[in-house]
Scaffold this active site. Structure first.
Site, PDB file in Angstrom:
ATOM      1  N   ASP A 155       0.856  -1.185   0.000  1.00 44.58           N
ATOM      2  CA  ASP A 155       0.000   0.000   0.000  1.00 44.58           C
ATOM      3  C   ASP A 155       0.896   1.240   0.000  1.00 44.58           C
ATOM      4  OD1 ASP A 155      -1.788  -2.110   0.566  1.00 44.58           O
ATOM      5  OD2 ASP A 155      -3.103  -0.787   1.721  1.00 44.58           O
ATOM      6  N   LYS A 218      -6.848   3.523  -3.350  1.00 45.07           N
ATOM      7  CA  LYS A 218      -7.279   3.559  -1.951  1.00 45.07           C
ATOM      8  C   LYS A 218      -7.497   5.006  -1.536  1.00 45.07           C
ATOM      9  CE  LYS A 218      -5.312   2.218   2.581  1.00 45.07           C
ATOM     10  NZ  LYS A 218      -4.187   1.486   3.223  1.00 45.07           N
ATOM     11  N   LYS A 254     -10.327   0.500  -2.420  1.00 44.61           N
ATOM     12  CA  LYS A 254     -10.173   0.294  -0.979  1.00 44.61           C
ATOM     13  C   LYS A 254     -10.422   1.597  -0.227  1.00 44.61           C
ATOM     14  CE  LYS A 254      -6.840  -1.113   2.593  1.00 44.61           C
ATOM     15  NZ  LYS A 254      -5.500  -1.697   2.873  1.00 44.61           N
TER      16      LYS A 254
END
Length: 318
Positions: A155, A218, A254
């Site tokens: 991430d 995300k 996300k």
């Protein structure tokens, strides 16, 4: 997770004339939040679906090997077995989608999951999380070290300066380098939308991240003042849909930061279903980054099965 999303060549014409209609986005956000959530048996099924999409996360300065071990145990056994048996779901292998930790804790998570005989993926934040205000070489090395330690999902967080100053090619080039540094690991790109200035910038950053090869986009690090919001999500989901129509490539989504209640998770699932369809309602294409959400989902499932709310000692691992 599915195969890597390879991205495309940079094409600034895709974003050059984009202007997001903010009032329309806000109306859509109000509409989705006003819907009645699913009830009874359907609600239990949706909550279990949400469990399988959680990246169970700890990103605290006081993380240790022992609390990483507890996190991994909870990821493998997210809902008490007797509750799953009551729902006839005890043999379905329900786990969270992944665990998400700092790079220095990746080895702890890999060891804990291996000891538990579990193949849940380990995700690591990287690239100077949460601010991304470190040298590019340092950020790239952080990715490589996390992968070397066993992380299979990375991430990364973008340098917001590049968005705020309109340096779209530089942003694309950085994320391409992140993609390369990940090797076989999947790349989730955190946009930190609360610091991008406008919904139009959110759309443009989403599209650049997907062109550069992100497997997921995300919303947030969870450390910003404003994290996952429905208006931002709608813009990002529309960008995902547009990118799919243009390229045929599916990119995951996300949300993260501030998602704490079971009811929240139901609204997020509804939004995904309505904006992208059933195909995105699976952990390969939808994740929820959360630390405390799972505890509330387990409490709601306990109430569904027993008819009463759990006392603290009923769910000691929550």
């Amino acid at each position: 997770m599915s195969a890597h999303q390879q991205g495309t060549e940079l094409d600034l014409s895709w974003i050059s004339k984009i202007q997001v209609n903010k009032p329309a986005v806000l109306r859509r956000a109000e509409q989705i939040q006003a819907r009645r959530p699913v009830k009874k048996e359907w609600q239990a099924a949706w909550l279990l679906k949400a469990v399988t999409c959680i990246d169970l996360t700890t990103l605290s300065g006081d993380d240790t090997a022992s609390n990483i071990q507890r996190l991994c145990y909870k990821a493998k056994y997210p809902i008490r077995e007797d509750l799953l048996k009551a729902l006839n779901m005890h043999d379905k292998g329900i786990t969270t989608a992944a665990v998400c930790v700092y790079p220095a804790r990746v080895c702890d998570a890999v060891r804990a999951l291996k000891a538990a005989g579990c193949d849940i993926p380990v995700a690591s934040v990287a690239t100077g999380f949460p601010a991304a205000q470190t040298h590019l070489k340092t950020r790239l090395e952080e990715i490589r070290l996390a992968v070397e330690d066993g992380a299979t999902e990375i991430d990364v967080v973008i340098n917001r300066t590049l968005v705020l100053t309109g340096q779209w090619k530089a942003l694309y080039d950085e994320i391409r380098q992140f993609r390369k540094a990940c090797g076989e690991a999947h790349l989730k790109t955190i946009l930190a939308t609360g610091e991008l200035g406008s919904l139009t910038n959110v759309y443009k950053a989403s599209m650049i991240a997907m062109m550069a090869g992100s497997d997921f986009i995300k919303t947030s690090t969870g450390k910003e003042t404003v994290n996952a919001t429905f208006p931002v999500a709608i813009v990002m989901l529309r960008a995902i849909r547009d990118f799919f129509w243009k390229t045929g490539n599916k990119v995951g989504f996300k949300p993260a930061g501030g998602i704490r209640s079971a009811k929240d998770s139901l609204v997020w699932l509804s939004l995904i279903k309505e904006e992208l369809g059933d195909e995105w309602m699976k952990p390969e294409l939808f994740r929820i980054g959360a630390s405390t959400l799972l505890a509330d989902i387990e409490r709601q499932i306990y109430h569904h099965v027993t008819g009463r709310y759990a006392a603290y000692h009923d769910l000691p691992m929550s």
